[in-house]
Scaffold this motif. Structure first.
Motif, PDB file in Angstrom:
ATOM      1  N   GLU B 281       0.849  -1.192   0.000  1.00 48.70           N
ATOM      2  CA  GLU B 281       0.000   0.000   0.000  1.00 48.70           C
ATOM      3  C   GLU B 281       0.886   1.244   0.000  1.00 48.70           C
ATOM      4  O   GLU B 281       0.926   2.004   0.971  1.00 48.70           O
ATOM      5  N   GLY B 288      -4.500  -1.671  -1.259  1.00 49.25           N
ATOM      6  CA  GLY B 288      -4.775  -1.784   0.168  1.00 49.25           C
ATOM      7  C   GLY B 288      -5.413  -3.111   0.520  1.00 49.25           C
ATOM      8  O   GLY B 288      -6.195  -3.665  -0.257  1.00 49.25           O
ATOM      9  N   PRO B 332      -6.410   1.996  -1.826  1.00 48.40           N
ATOM     10  CA  PRO B 332      -5.364   2.338  -0.855  1.00 48.40           C
ATOM     11  C   PRO B 332      -5.669   3.644  -0.144  1.00 48.40           C
ATOM     12  O   PRO B 332      -6.313   4.531  -0.698  1.00 48.40           O
TER      13      PRO B 332
END
Lengths: 189, 480
Positions: B281, B288, B332
């Motif tokens: 990330e 993410g 993310p």
């Protein structure tokens, strides 16, 4: 498994961590660290020579601030062997003067970038090379800190290396900015 | 100075000269009741692999090379520790160094990476003759060789090769790994793929001022891609797992799209399992909450030579949970959101055999085959431990990993088996002499013992990661 099962390696073992081995590592590292002092002193001395000759006020300001940092970095260079529990090499400061003189003569003979340029612009070129040398020495000191599992040494060396990396960019930009007018018109910096 | 392993007392290990890891003390480690843990070796530099000769119990340990991060490079060598004999340097390798090992029929088999290649070598245990069995597998980037191991059902050699790119395109993240040393390195697909034309823009760290560079997938850094461009699949690709005969012949691609197949092992169920690590990330192609995972590679069940199409496990476009990297679930909170790179992806070979939390950082694994040791049939999986806050800035992942867990694939559960009493790495607890980062495990043929290789101190902060040499440890866990 029965009693004929394969055995195990004995132990515990230490790899190069026995006192004699480790002390030899520290001795070798601290001996080498004198090079950090030498290269940094050479750079600081070159700055001391260059700064009074600089006429352009902004460049003079940049280099004056860099000289302040160089003096601080030199103190850190002396601290590096102490981080390993060793004293700095006695001859490091005087040796640096000799090295500076040798380096200066060698640089003066280089018919490279500074060849044929008039005025003090070539001082910037010399500073660029001398800072690169000292920056490399601090970077090697950082590697020794990592290899010796010694965060104290590593952190000291890394902090200076990072600042000198920024100084290297400044020196490069100043040298490139002033190159054309120095070479074409012979202007002083 | 010649490297030397010398005997030391358990007490002496509590007073080591290495300031970043001054104490090795098994009492700081938790293992389940009925097991004991003890140190076997301390002072290794960046050890990545161990294995045990099933015939006589000799332990082989590989250390050194250029690892994580790449500096400093330490001598890449393999130690032989035979029962009743002094430890000796069995072999010195080169370049990036050894990453995995197996012993079989009088030979030590080693996977290595170095330069632009990954390779498999074989060392004769008697003569020490070294032969390169498989070479020119494209590497020079981020991820690692896996194996080699041998199939209990077919005697074939199985091994893997991780991706060059961190996240589908070569990026300037930690460029010392790839761009600085291997500017021409890039991923290679295992099957023909058509590109979407999406590229990633990033600053080029090689140039003297902030120069903007465009990079496409399966290309060196700074090489763009075009929509509809076809990249030909290669037998020698990366993010892949193969098998061959033990002499390296009859190379056969089983799977690709596995970002980092570092751990390979056959279970008692006969399946081949591969560990794999999540996308990170951060940076210009950030993902993410991608779970770490273990894949089950079904093509390994086919007879040699019978794999018509390799399986594809998702890299660089699909997360461990089967969702695309651009799905909202993987948006993310730091870095630039990922876009699709492959226009016509092959069928996804998931779901994963097991999913873990993101950023546990899976290492190697081994299956218990001993009723005496216990947990028979379960996998013992190294969780190397997170690089957060570098790889993610989510607070909840700051202590993930740093343990060995058992995985029961049938039940779909995992349990800690070896960890510090306080969790996290020993270096996070002042005064602790426990575990840092478990990276490899191997069962001893006595059926009572498990060896765990601890990489050593490898500390990440928000900006970078460092690793300290002479801090690696071999631990032994024994069933009482």
């Amino acid at each position: 498994m029965d009693g004929t099962a394969p055995g195990h390696p004995q132990g515990p073992y230490v790899l190069n961590l026995a006192p004699e081995s480790w002390e030899e590592h520290l001795d070798r590292a601290s001996t080498w660290l004198a090079n950090v002092v030498t290269t940094q002193v050479a750079f600081r001395q070159a700055l001391e020579i260059a700064v009074p000759k600089i006429e352009e006020p902004n460049i003079r300001q940049f280099l004056s601030e860099m000289l302040d940092r160089a003096r601080q970095h030199e103190e850190v260079a002396h601290e590096l062997p102490r981080a390993l529990g060793r004293e700095a090499a006695d001859g490091a400061r005087s040796l640096a003067g000799v090295v500076m003189d040798v380096a200066r003569k060698a640089l003066d003979t280089v018919e490279g970038l500074a060849g044929g340029a008039r005025g003090n612009w070539k001082d910037l070129h010399h500073l660029l090379l001398l800072n690169l040398d000292a920056m490399g020495a601090f970077a090697i000191a950082e590697q020794l800190g990592l290899a010796l599992a010694h965060p104290g040494l590593r952190d000291l060396a890394w902090g200076v290396q990072a600042e000198k990396s920024t100084d290297q960019l400044i020196l490069q930009e100043l040298m490139l900015e002033m190159a054309a007018v120095s070479i074409l018109y012979g202007e002083r910096v | 100075m010649q490297p030397a392993m010398t005997r030391a007392s358990v007490e002496a290990l509590k007073h080591l000269p290495t300031p970043v890891r001054p104490r090795i003390d098994a009492s700081d480690i938790w293992v389940p009741d009925g097991y004991t843990v003890e140190p076997v070796v301390a002072g290794l530099s960046f050890p990545c692999a161990l294995c045990i000769d099933p015939e006589d119990g000799t332990l082989f340990v590989a250390e050194g090379g250029s690892t994580w991060p790449t500096r400093p490079y330490m001598t890449p060598r393999i130690w032989r520790m035979a029962p009743g004999r002094d430890p000796e340097v069995f072999a010195v390798e080169n370049l990036g160094g050894p990453r995995g090992m197996s012993v079989r029929d009088g030979y030590l088999y080693v996977s290595l990476k170095g330069g632009y290649n990954m390779r498999i070598t074989r060392h004769d245990l008697t003569t020490r003759e070294r032969v390169v069995l498989v070479d020119d597998l494209p590497s020079g980037g981020w991820h690692e060789p896996g194996g080699p191991i041998f199939g209990p059902h077919d005697g074939m050699m199985y091994f893997g090769n991780g991706s060059v790119a961190l996240a589908g395109t070569v990026l300037p993240e930690g460029f010392t790994v790839d761009i600085a040393k291997h500017p021409h390195a890039h991923d290679v697909p295992g099957q023909d793929v058509t590109l979407t034309g999406n590229t990633v823009w990033a600053r080029d760290p090689r140039l003297p001022f902030p120069y903007y560079a465009e990079t496409g997938p399966f290309k060196p850094f700074g090489s763009p891609a075009t929509k509809g461009e076809v990249i030909k699949g290669q037998l020698k690709c990366n993010s892949a797992v193969w098998r061959s005969r033990p002499d390296g012949s009859d190379l056969e691609l089983l799977a690709w799209g596995i970002r980092n197949p570092y751990g390979l092992a056959f279970g008692e169920d006969g399946h081949l399992y591969a560990t794999d690590n999540d996308m990170e990330e951060k940076g210009e192609r950030a993902v993410g909450e991608d779970p770490d995972r273990i894949w089950r590679i079904r093509t390994a069940q086919l007879p040699p030579g019978e794999v018509r199409e390799p399986e594809w496990f998702g890299y660089p476009d699909i997360c461990g949970d089967g969702l695309p990297v651009w799905d909202d679930a993987h948006k993310p909170i730091r870095g630039k959101r990922a876009e699709p790179l492959i226009e016509n992806p092959p069928p996804w070979a998931g779901p994963a055999a097991y999913l873990f939390e993101p950023h546990t950082a899976l290492g190697k694994l081994a299956f218990s085959r001993s009723d005496t040791f216990g947990h028979r049939g379960k996998a013992f999986v190294c969780q190397f431990g997170t690089y957060a806050p570098l790889n993610t800035n989510r607070e909840k992942h700051l202590r993930n990993g740093f343990q060995v867990v058992t995985v029961d694939f049938e039940a779909g559960t995992h349990e800690p088996f070896m960890r510090n009493h306080h969790g996290g790495p020993a270096s996070a607890t002042p005064g602790s002499g426990g575990l840092e980062r478990p990276v490899d495990v191997a069962f001893h043929p006595d059926g009572r013992s498990l060896y765990v290789l601890d990489f050593g101190n490898n500390t990440a902060n928000k900006s970078y990661v460092v690793a300290y040499a002479h801090t690696g440890v071999v631990w032994r866990i024994t069933k009482r």
